[in-house]
Design a protein around this motif. Structure first.
Motif, PDB file in Angstrom:
ATOM      1  N   VAL A 507      61.347  57.685  14.501  1.00 27.77           N
ATOM      2  CA  VAL A 507      62.448  56.785  14.856  1.00 27.77           C
ATOM      3  C   VAL A 507      62.683  55.770  13.745  1.00 27.77           C
ATOM      4  O   VAL A 507      63.827  55.411  13.431  1.00 27.77           O
ATOM      5  CB  VAL A 507      62.146  56.071  16.190  1.00 27.77           C
ATOM      6  CG1 VAL A 507      63.179  54.983  16.470  1.00 27.77           C
ATOM      7  CG2 VAL A 507      62.146  57.075  17.335  1.00 27.77           C
ATOM      8  N   MET A 508      61.615  55.294  13.113  1.00 28.68           N
ATOM      9  CA  MET A 508      61.750  54.305  12.048  1.00 28.68           C
ATOM     10  C   MET A 508      62.648  54.800  10.912  1.00 28.68           C
ATOM     11  O   MET A 508      63.463  54.057  10.377  1.00 28.68           O
ATOM     12  CB  MET A 508      60.377  53.941  11.479  1.00 28.68           C
ATOM     13  CG  MET A 508      59.595  52.931  12.277  1.00 28.68           C
ATOM     14  SD  MET A 508      58.137  52.349  11.378  1.00 28.68           S
ATOM     15  CE  MET A 508      58.898  51.420  10.042  1.00 28.68           C
ATOM     16  N   LYS A 509      62.494  56.071  10.552  1.00 27.45           N
ATOM     17  CA  LYS A 509      63.239  56.585   9.401  1.00 27.45           C
ATOM     18  C   LYS A 509      64.488  57.371   9.792  1.00 27.45           C
ATOM     19  O   LYS A 509      65.182  57.890   8.914  1.00 27.45           O
ATOM     20  CB  LYS A 509      62.334  57.461   8.539  1.00 27.45           C
ATOM     21  CG  LYS A 509      61.796  58.693   9.243  1.00 27.45           C
ATOM     22  CD  LYS A 509      60.835  59.454   8.344  1.00 27.45           C
ATOM     23  CE  LYS A 509      60.284  60.690   9.032  1.00 27.45           C
ATOM     24  NZ  LYS A 509      59.321  61.426   8.180  1.00 27.45           N
ATOM     25  N   GLU A 510      64.778  57.480  11.098  1.00 28.14           N
ATOM     26  CA  GLU A 510      65.951  58.224  11.546  1.00 28.14           C
ATOM     27  C   GLU A 510      67.226  57.532  11.102  1.00 28.14           C
ATOM     28  O   GLU A 510      67.414  56.334  11.296  1.00 28.14           O
ATOM     29  CB  GLU A 510      65.931  58.354  13.069  1.00 28.14           C
ATOM     30  CG  GLU A 510      67.180  58.932  13.669  1.00 28.14           C
ATOM     31  CD  GLU A 510      67.471  60.356  13.229  1.00 28.14           C
ATOM     32  OE1 GLU A 510      68.653  60.732  13.219  1.00 28.14           O
ATOM     33  OE2 GLU A 510      66.517  61.089  12.888  1.00 28.14           O
ATOM     34  N   LEU A 511      68.133  58.282  10.505  1.00 25.34           N
ATOM     35  CA  LEU A 511      69.358  57.715   9.961  1.00 25.34           C
ATOM     36  C   LEU A 511      70.624  58.178  10.686  1.00 25.34           C
ATOM     37  O   LEU A 511      71.449  57.336  11.067  1.00 25.34           O
ATOM     38  CB  LEU A 511      69.449  58.028   8.458  1.00 25.34           C
ATOM     39  CG  LEU A 511      70.483  57.264   7.649  1.00 25.34           C
ATOM     40  CD1 LEU A 511      70.311  55.760   7.795  1.00 25.34           C
ATOM     41  CD2 LEU A 511      70.391  57.656   6.183  1.00 25.34           C
ATOM     42  N   PRO A 512      70.849  59.487  10.912  1.00 23.45           N
ATOM     43  CA  PRO A 512      72.132  59.914  11.509  1.00 23.45           C
ATOM     44  C   PRO A 512      72.397  59.315  12.887  1.00 23.45           C
ATOM     45  O   PRO A 512      73.496  58.809  13.150  1.00 23.45           O
ATOM     46  CB  PRO A 512      71.985  61.441  11.579  1.00 23.45           C
ATOM     47  CG  PRO A 512      70.944  61.788  10.586  1.00 23.45           C
ATOM     48  CD  PRO A 512      70.009  60.647  10.546  1.00 23.45           C
ATOM     49  N   ILE A 513      71.402  59.364  13.778  1.00 21.75           N
ATOM     50  CA  ILE A 513      71.609  58.824  15.125  1.00 21.75           C
ATOM     51  C   ILE A 513      71.867  57.325  15.077  1.00 21.75           C
ATOM     52  O   ILE A 513      72.741  56.806  15.781  1.00 21.75           O
ATOM     53  CB  ILE A 513      70.387  59.150  16.008  1.00 21.75           C
ATOM     54  CG1 ILE A 513      70.320  60.658  16.275  1.00 21.75           C
ATOM     55  CG2 ILE A 513      70.430  58.383  17.320  1.00 21.75           C
ATOM     56  CD1 ILE A 513      69.100  61.096  17.050  1.00 21.75           C
ATOM     57  N   THR A 514      71.110  56.630  14.244  1.00 16.13           N
ATOM     58  CA  THR A 514      71.273  55.175  14.150  1.00 16.13           C
ATOM     59  C   THR A 514      72.642  54.809  13.603  1.00 16.13           C
ATOM     60  O   THR A 514      73.266  53.835  14.055  1.00 16.13           O
ATOM     61  CB  THR A 514      70.168  54.579  13.267  1.00 16.13           C
ATOM     62  OG1 THR A 514      68.900  55.127  13.641  1.00 16.13           O
ATOM     63  CG2 THR A 514      70.102  53.072  13.416  1.00 16.13           C
TER      64      THR A 514
END
Length: 574
Positions: A507-514
């Motif tokens: 979750v920390m490094k997730e980019l597209p969803i964020t």
């Protein structure tokens, strides 16, 4: 004597009563747990089903518009990236795994585990470090022009080749880790028999060892392809737009929801294709070693130029994929802290860290709780339908984040509008965007995307528990919820913590969803990197990137420890 017979008789009848209830079809409690499992699976599959509906109801005018603009470019770039990164990671990961497993050379013990470290560096982090280092205005090309004149040529990092190179360096550990485990577990007997037939060591590797390791290689390759499909940052930074990046370009640039949804449906087909190929390939693989005494291959010591070449190859890969980006991030971070401390850099940093920790913590806790309920419901039910639902609930990890983000956005938007209509009609109140205007949608999407990670850890721990322990608790009259609380949860605590740690870092490094679902003004470390790199502020992006790399290292440390122990046990059995 009678005092001994009475308790034994009561225990016998209690056991017989439980067996009779099971045989008679008393499934009341398992049915409740099955309902919970089905509800979790339904919530996890809802975003995917919404995007799949776009394929059933295509919009011809939208497709014509997409094809007339950039859809063909997105499709071709996606195929090129999948082929290039797939071949690169398979060749590099397999070759390095064979090198450190079958040979001894200077530094071999160090490289055996250190070659997993590049997994801690997200692709988009390595991409912007390479951009700053190897781009036209970077120090490498400046030095080349100073030495050889202004006409000196250097391959452009902002290209398809640059994207393939960067993603190969960060994703090869997926193949390396599984190939290394397969080579360690290979029976020495089959390899020695092949050598006695007159083939060289390389030929024996290609004809005997490699086919045996095919299921592991395919599993690693499938993970690589899924990561390639979900990537947005790397291809955006290196100017090689794919379908995943194209969804964001259509969503933010054209403001066309239908076109973005149709593009997401195409990307979903790619994801399903990769998943089906992996299942088909592994399902048909039936390689069994019979009568092979001894586990692991005998390591051959390398001498002379061969030993030097092996050390240099491993050193180059490790330095390029891990040491260079990490050292550059440290240098930039120290520079920023030294020069921007009076400007409140730490306050900005802690604000982003706090927002990231809230999202990562909530996503990890809810994912683990959902995984426990899903795994326990499947365990109690033992129904093929429930198991199929559980498999479907873990499908989100194979689906790109952009697809899940759009699939979550539609139902939550409908809920917001419906809730506002109802409250306004009944009480004249508009509560606002409760779901899409808060972190609720983000956390929901994170759980859909990463629950498979938590479920695999919880399920593996749950399967290790002896059935006799549960049977004893049930014999004493404990209900399933009490058995779960007092028996199973303490025993699967390690699996729960491992799953939570893996989801936390993802979750920390997730980019597209964020990028798709974050509330206005809500900034995370990954978004901080995105915004700074978009403005070519390399130093400003270093501190959040270094924080994500350090968090990733904790998870990679767990993988290294597990792989090292497995390799040690394999050697000890030899």
């Amino acid at each position: 004597m009678r005092s001994m017979i009475v308790p034994l008789t009561r225990r016998y009848w209690n056991v017989m009563l439980i067996k009779r209830q099971q045989l008679a079809g008393n499934w009341s409690l398992p049915d409740r747990w099955s309902i919970i499992a089905f509800l979790i699976a339904g919530l996890a599959l809802l975003p995917i089903a919404i995007i799949l509906r776009m394929l059933v109801q295509p919009a011809p005018d939208v497709w014509q518009h997409l094809w007339a603009t950039r859809l063909a470019e997105f499709l071709s770039n996606t195929v090129v990236l999948l082929i290039g990164v797939g071949l690169g990671t398979t060749l590099l990961g397999t070759a390095l795994a064979w090198l450190v497993t079958a040979y001894r050379f200077p530094g071999q013990r160090l490289f055996d585990w250190a070659l997993m470290l590049p997994m801690a560096v997200p692709s988009y982090v390595l991409a912007f470090v390479f951009m700053a280092t190897f781009d036209y205005a970077g120090p490498v090309q400046k030095a080349l022009r100073a030495w050889f004149g202004s006409s000196a040529w250097f391959p452009s990092i902002r290209s398809g080749g640059g994207a393939i190179f960067v993603m190969t360096l960060t994703l090869y550990p997926y193949v390396y880790l599984l190939a290394r485990a397969a080579f360690h577990e290979h029976g020495r007997g089959t390899f020695e028999v092949a050598r006695t037939l007159g083939v060289t060591r390389l030929q024996a590797f290609l004809r005997v060892v490699l086919p045996m390791a095919r299921p592991s290689l395919v599993a690693g390759l499938s993970l690589v392809l899924m990561e390639v499909l979900t990537d947005v940052g790397t291809v955006r930074f290196l100017n090689f737009p794919t379908l995943s990046d194209g969804i964001f370009r259509i969503w933010h640039g054209m403001m066309d929801r239908d076109a973005a949804l149709q593009s997401a449906a195409v990307l979903l087909l790619f994801a399903f294709g990769a998943l089906l190929i992996e299942r088909y390939t592994r399902g048909r693989a039936r390689y069994v070693q019979e009568g092979s005494r001894g586990h692991g291959l005998a390591q051959v010591p390398l001498t002379g130029w061969r030993a030097l070449a092996a050390t240099l190859v491993c050193s180059f890969v490790l330095a390029t994929a891990f040491l260079l980006p990490v050292s550059q991030l440290i240098q930039w971070s120290v520079h920023e802290l030294w020069h921007r401390m009076p400007e409140g850099l730490l306050a900005i940093y802690w604000r982003h860290v706090r927002a990231t920790l809230i999202l990562a913590g909530a996503g990890a806790v809810i994912s683990v709780l959902a995984a426990v309920l899903l795994a326990y419901g499947t365990h109690l039910s033992r129904s093929p339908v429930t198991r199929l639902a559980a498999r479907g609930a873990t499908l989100g990890y194979a689906i790109p984040g952009a697809v899940i983000g759009l699939g979550v956005l539609l139902p939550l938007s409908w809920l917001d509008h419906t809730l506002n209509d109802v409250t306004y009609q009944w009480w004249g109140v508009l509560p606002g965007l409760i779901f899409t205007g808060s972190i609720t949608g983000l956390i929901y999407a994170y759980v859909v995307r990463f629950m498979a990670v938590a479920h695999s850890s919880v399920e593996a721990s749950l399967e290790k528990i002896s059935p006799g322990i549960e049977a004893a608790a049930r014999t004493l009259g404990a209900r399933p919820i009490r058995v779960l609380w007092h028996v199973h949860l303490p025993l699967i605590r390690a699996g729960m913590l491992t799953g939570a740690a893996l989801v936390f870092v993802d979750v920390m490094k997730e980019l597209p969803i964020t990028l798709l679902l974050r509330p206005f003004g809500y900034e995370t470390l990954a978004l901080w990197i995105w915004q700074n790199v978009a403005e070519s502020l390399w130093s400003e992006a270093a501190l959040p990137a270094l924080t994500i790399v350090v968090a990733d290292l904790l998870v990679v440390g767990i993988l290294i420890r597990s792989a090292t122990l497995r390799g040690r046990h394999s050697i000890e059995r030899t």
